[in-house]
Each structure stands twice: as structure tokens, then as C-alpha cells.
Design an enzyme around this catalytic site. Structure first.
Site, PDB file in Angstrom:
ATOM      1  N   HIS A 206       0.875  -1.177   0.000  1.00  0.00           N
ATOM      2  CA  HIS A 206       0.000   0.000   0.000  1.00  0.00           C
ATOM      3  C   HIS A 206       0.915   1.231   0.000  1.00  0.00           C
ATOM      4  O   HIS A 206       2.024   1.177   0.555  1.00  0.00           O
ATOM      5  CB  HIS A 206      -0.827  -0.058   1.292  1.00  0.00           C
ATOM      6  CG  HIS A 206      -1.894   0.978   1.397  1.00  0.00           C
ATOM      7  ND1 HIS A 206      -1.637   2.291   1.703  1.00  0.00           N
ATOM      8  CD2 HIS A 206      -3.238   0.895   1.256  1.00  0.00           C
ATOM      9  CE1 HIS A 206      -2.772   2.967   1.748  1.00  0.00           C
ATOM     10  NE2 HIS A 206      -3.762   2.138   1.485  1.00  0.00           N
TER      11      HIS A 206
ATOM     12  N   ASP B 117       3.331  -3.898   8.228  1.00  0.00           N
ATOM     13  CA  ASP B 117       2.076  -3.177   8.012  1.00  0.00           C
ATOM     14  C   ASP B 117       0.964  -4.212   8.179  1.00  0.00           C
ATOM     15  O   ASP B 117       0.749  -5.064   7.316  1.00  0.00           O
ATOM     16  CB  ASP B 117       2.097  -2.580   6.596  1.00  0.00           C
ATOM     17  CG  ASP B 117       0.757  -1.995   6.189  1.00  0.00           C
ATOM     18  OD1 ASP B 117      -0.235  -2.205   6.922  1.00  0.00           O
ATOM     19  OD2 ASP B 117       0.701  -1.344   5.136  1.00  0.00           O
TER      20      ASP B 117
ATOM     21  N   GLN C  27      -4.246  -5.087   7.274  1.00  0.00           N
ATOM     22  CA  GLN C  27      -5.229  -6.079   6.798  1.00  0.00           C
ATOM     23  C   GLN C  27      -5.155  -7.398   7.564  1.00  0.00           C
ATOM     24  O   GLN C  27      -5.952  -8.292   7.298  1.00  0.00           O
ATOM     25  CB  GLN C  27      -5.034  -6.342   5.293  1.00  0.00           C
ATOM     26  CG  GLN C  27      -5.245  -5.121   4.417  1.00  0.00           C
ATOM     27  CD  GLN C  27      -6.685  -4.602   4.417  1.00  0.00           C
ATOM     28  OE1 GLN C  27      -7.610  -5.258   4.907  1.00  0.00           O
ATOM     29  NE2 GLN C  27      -6.885  -3.405   3.881  1.00  0.00           N
TER      30      GLN C  27
ATOM     31  N   LYS D 263     -10.537  -0.437  10.475  1.00  0.00           N
ATOM     32  CA  LYS D 263     -10.754  -1.663   9.690  1.00  0.00           C
ATOM     33  C   LYS D 263     -11.110  -2.833  10.603  1.00  0.00           C
ATOM     34  O   LYS D 263     -11.234  -3.971  10.159  1.00  0.00           O
ATOM     35  CB  LYS D 263      -9.489  -2.010   8.892  1.00  0.00           C
ATOM     36  CG  LYS D 263      -9.142  -0.988   7.812  1.00  0.00           C
ATOM     37  CD  LYS D 263      -7.906  -1.403   7.079  1.00  0.00           C
ATOM     38  CE  LYS D 263      -7.252  -0.270   6.316  1.00  0.00           C
ATOM     39  NZ  LYS D 263      -7.952   0.159   5.125  1.00  0.00           N
TER      40      LYS D 263
ATOM     41  N   CYS E 165      -4.761   2.326  -3.701  1.00  0.00           N
ATOM     42  CA  CYS E 165      -3.535   2.907  -3.118  1.00  0.00           C
ATOM     43  C   CYS E 165      -2.362   1.940  -3.226  1.00  0.00           C
ATOM     44  O   CYS E 165      -1.548   1.837  -2.294  1.00  0.00           O
ATOM     45  CB  CYS E 165      -3.734   3.309  -1.657  1.00  0.00           C
ATOM     46  SG  CYS E 165      -4.985   4.551  -1.427  1.00  0.00           S
TER      47      CYS E 165
HETATM   48  C1  LIG Z   1      -2.143  -2.735   3.863  1.00  0.00           C
HETATM   49  C2  LIG Z   1      -2.550  -1.332   4.191  1.00  0.00           C
HETATM   50  N1  LIG Z   1      -1.641  -0.491   4.672  1.00  0.00           N
HETATM   51  C3  LIG Z   1      -1.944   0.763   5.012  1.00  0.00           C
HETATM   52  C4  LIG Z   1      -3.220   1.248   4.855  1.00  0.00           C
HETATM   53  C5  LIG Z   1      -3.516   2.653   5.249  1.00  0.00           C
HETATM   54  O1  LIG Z   1      -4.446   2.668   6.274  1.00  0.00           O
HETATM   55  P1  LIG Z   1      -4.980   4.056   6.862  1.00  0.00           P
HETATM   56  O2  LIG Z   1      -5.597   4.778   5.702  1.00  0.00           O
HETATM   57  O3  LIG Z   1      -5.965   3.669   7.879  1.00  0.00           O
HETATM   58  O4  LIG Z   1      -3.801   4.755   7.396  1.00  0.00           O
HETATM   59  C6  LIG Z   1      -4.207   0.423   4.344  1.00  0.00           C
HETATM   60  C7  LIG Z   1      -5.563   0.926   4.100  1.00  0.00           C
HETATM   61  O5  LIG Z   1      -6.271   0.472   3.248  1.00  0.00           O
HETATM   62  C8  LIG Z   1      -3.868  -0.915   4.008  1.00  0.00           C
HETATM   63  O6  LIG Z   1      -4.767  -1.752   3.525  1.00  0.00           O
END
Ligand SMILES: Cc1ncc(COP(=O)(O)O)c(C=O)c1O
Length: 404
Positions: A114, A194, A197, A220, A360
Site C-alpha cells: 500500500h 504493516d 489487513q 478496519k 492505493c
Molecule cells: C495494507 C494497508 N496499509 C496501510 C493502509 C492505510 O491505512 P490508513 O488509511 O488507515 O492509514 C491500508 C488501508 O487500506 C492498508 O490496507
């Protein structure tokens, strides 16, 4: 066994007849979490860590209790390791901008990240002369599965950090984070996970993964927006310079000197998002009560149903690995149809909410999937087999009536 019908009553929005399959973007929030946040506003609305009066004491107790709950939820060693942040993106940026970088340091990440776990590293490459190594998934690349052997090849003694996602937000592919963490540590590098998910969908045990940093978002996992966590291994807290400093971050201040708080509060400058943090604590209670094992088992069935159902529809191409290596995040395209048109049609014609676009993750979308975007359906524990059937029926209709 999950009592899905009972749990669904905690989400009144589902009674409107919508099918919510956009959980990878953000989950719904159950009533007990909303109630807990309202309790703060109604009963002990005061600032935290700043007052001796009863309301402030109660608010502080609840706020600090969240740190403890999250530490237990993740099996962290101590609550000091839990920083209450706004979201995954903020958590990763605290680590990226707070660690000290020198020219020639190396960061290893992957092609399926992401942007929130990619741009902070790209910026360090551009501004600080840090080398950025990007591991691609093994063939067929569109599976999105990362092979530890590919990390063995690029992680070396110059590597300061390996930063990867536990689960791809586009392909649902689960990464072998424990093995990759071992490789990083063999070379004295840190590992950042990260977990945006993974934490909502499976039991994530920090001591088992042996990571140094881990970030995820509350929104989430049934918590409100504006709540998230950065875990920093206790021994590393001093290595990271806070992004912001000011009220709430110090142990002592004089006119020409300040000393930061020795604990995670040094990263929480200013009045925090108190109600949101309290909501996050309530969400961890809520998920623990259901049990992450039950959630995983239920979602495994939905993953299989969605994957097999989509794969059987002619004119539909599904991306990502087989069900055993993924969670219920399912990206697909319908032949010549634009992904946004498919998502809009699902909403208008069948009351089904899914996401469409690049999610993203442009390097992955452009260089691995090689399409302008995908439609992404993503389930959570409150989704049912009937809803997945409704979704599959609607995609079948779109494929047969609208695709060339
Ligand atoms: C794997 C991953 N990393 C980072 C993010 C960013 O999350 P946030 O927008 O809550 O900071 C997301 C959001 O979809 C994600 O799926």
C-alpha cells in the site's frame, strides 16, 4: 462457531438491506463500540493525563486501559510498547521519520505494498540517499505471494529495515512475515509489519512474529476512524525521535532543556483522540469476545466461496492466490468493463458496496496486475454465505448482460 445472525444485530446499518463488501477499506462499527465512545462523552468527558479531578482521572484510566488491552490483543510484552496513533499511515510515518538514517543504509520492501508502506521509504531514498530494494512476488507474480528466498538475496548487513505488509490490501495474499523477520534479524536489520489487513482478521502475535514495529488502523477492525496503533519493541523506543513534541510528551522541561517521557506517550503529542482510542479498546474487547479463531474460520469459508464463485464466471478474471494463501479480499475485472462501472452497477442494481480503483497500490496495479484498476470485494465476519451468493449472482448478471 460464529453466531453471525446475532452479531449482525450489532450493525443496524445492515438492516437496510445493503451488502457491505468494502471491509478492506473500512469496516462497520458495532453498537457496543459506539456506546463505549458515547459513555466517554456523556459520563467522563475531560482531558487525559492532565488533571487530578475525578473526570480526568476516569478518562485517563480508560485511555491507558486501551494500551493494556491492545498489548494483550497483540501479545506484546508491555503496554509501553503501544502507541495510540490515528491510523496505519501515521504509525509507519512515525517509524520512518523517527529512525536515524545515513547515506548507504538500505531499506527492503516489496512491490505489493500500500502507498502508506511505500512512499515513506521512497521519500527516504530521495532525500537521504538510502538505498531502496523492492522485492517482487514469486511467479506467477499476480498471485502476490512473497518468497523468503527472495529476501535472503537482498537483505544484507547494510540493511537497516525490512518493511512489508502482512496481508496485501489488493490481493489478500498472506506474507511469510515470521520467516522474513528472521532473515532481517540475522543481518541486524529491523522489521516493520504493516498489519492493516491482518490484525482485523486473524490472531496476530507479536512475540511469535518477532517484529520490531507493527502498525494497523482501528477503523478496519470495528473501531472508529481516527484510531490506530504503532507497536515499537520496548528496546527501540529510544531509537525513534517523535514526529511531534509538546504537551504530553515529556518527563521534564526547563528553559534550555527537555527530556522526553521514557514511555510511548512521548509519541502522543497534544490532546489525543480520546473517544476514538476508547472505541478502539472496546473494539478489541468485541473481537476477543467473538474470538479471532472463530472469525478466521468463518472468513475462510467466505474466501473459498467468493474465490470459487468468481473463478467460475466466464469473462471474469480474479487476481491473487488460491484460498489457502489468502483472506477474503478478492480483486477482479469483468472483461472489457471499466472497474468503476462494475462497482457502480453493483451498488445501483444490487445494493452491494465494493471498492474499485488502484486501492492505493499503484506499483502493484501497474506492474503486476497490469490493468488500470480492479473491482475489490472484501468480507468481514458479519458477512454471510447468502450475501456472497447475492454478490456472485449480481456479477454473473453484469458479465452476461453488459460485457462484450
Ligand atoms: C495494507 C494497508 N496499509 C496501510 C493502509 C492505510 O491505512 P490508513 O488509511 O488507515 O492509514 C491500508 C488501508 O487500506 C492498508 O490496507
Amino acid at each position: 462457531m460464529l453466531n453471525v445472525e446475532g452479531l449482525r444485530r450489532d450493525f443496524p446499518i445492515l438492516e437496510t438491506g445493503i451488502v457491505y463488501l468494502d471491509n478492506a477499506a473500512s469496516s462497520l462499527t458495532p453498537e457496543p463500540v459506539l456506546e463505549k465512545m458515547l459513555e466517554f462523552y456523556r459520563e467522563y468527558r475531560a482531558n487525559v493525563e492532565r488533571g487530578v479531578h475525578r473526570l480526568s482521572q476516569k478518562a485517563s484510566e480508560e485511555y491507558e486501559g486501551v494500551r493494556k488491552r491492545v498489548a494483550e490483543f497483540l501479545n506484546a510484552k508491555t503496554a509501553f510498547e503501544i502507541i495510540l496513533a490515528r491510523n496505519t499511515t501515521e504509525g509507519i510515518n512515525i517509524a520512518a521519520n523517527g529512525l536515524k538514517w545515513s547515506k548507504g543504509d538500505k531499506i527492503v520492501t516489496s512491490m505489493i505494498e500500500h502507498h502508506s508502506n511505500f512512499l515513506p521509504w521512497l521519500r527516504l531514498k530521495n532525500c537521504c540517499g538510502v538505498d531502496l530494494e523492492i522485492v517482487k512476488p514469486k511467479d506467477p507474480a499476480v498471485d502476490g505471494l512473497l518468497d523468503p528466498a527472495d529476501f535472503e538475496k537482498v537483505v544484507d548487513d547494510r540493511t537497516k529495515l525490512v518493511a512489508i505488509s502482512h496481508i496485501s490490501n489488493v490481493l489478500g495474499a498472506i506474507a511469510p512475515v515470521r520467516e522474513i523477520a528472521e532473515i532481517a534479524h540475522e543481518h541486524g536489520a529491523y522489521i516493520l509489519i504493516d498489519a492493516a489487513q491482518s490484525v482485523p482478521h486473524m490472531k496476530v502475535d507479536i512475540q511469535n512474529i518477532r517484529c520490531d514495529f507493527l502498525a494497523f488502523s482501528g477503523h478496519k477492525m470495528c473501531a472508529p476512524t481516527g484510531s490506530g496503533v504503532l507497536y515499537i519493541r520496548e528496546e527501540l523506543i529510544d531509537e525513534v525521535e517523535p514526529l511531534y513534541i509538546g504537551g504530553g510528551t515529556i518527563a521534564d522541561v526547563s528553559v534550555d532543556h527537555y527530556e522526553l517521557s521514557p514511555s510511548s506517550t512521548r509519541f502522543e503529542a497534544g490532546t489525543p483522540a480520546i473517544a476514538e482510542a476508547i472505541g478502539l479498546g472496546a473494539a478489541t474487547d468485541y473481537l476477543r469476545k467473538i474470538s479471532m479463531e472463530n472469525i478466521e474460520k468463518h472468513e475462510e469459508k467466505l474466501t473459498k466461496q467468493m474465490y470459487e464463485g468468481l473463478s467460475e464466471i466466464s469473462k471474469v478474471e480474479v487476481y491473487g492466490p488460491k484460498p489457502r494463501d489468502r483472506i477474503a479480499i478478492m480483486p477482479f475485472n469483468v472483461e472489457n468493463l471499466n472497474h468503476h462501472d462494475v462497482a457502480l452497477t453493483l451498488d445501483v442494481s444490487a445494493n452491494i458496496m465494493v471498492r474499485s480503483g488502484h486501492h492505493c497500490a499503484l506499483p502493484l496495479t501497474k506492474d503486476i496486475i497490469r490493468k488500470p484498476g480492479t473491482v475489490r470485494s472484501s468480507a468481514y465476519f458479519y458477512n454471510t454465505a447468502d450475501e456472497i451468493d447475492r454478490f456472485l449472482f449480481a456479477v454473473r448478471e453484469i458479465a452476461s448482460k453488459l460485457a462484450k
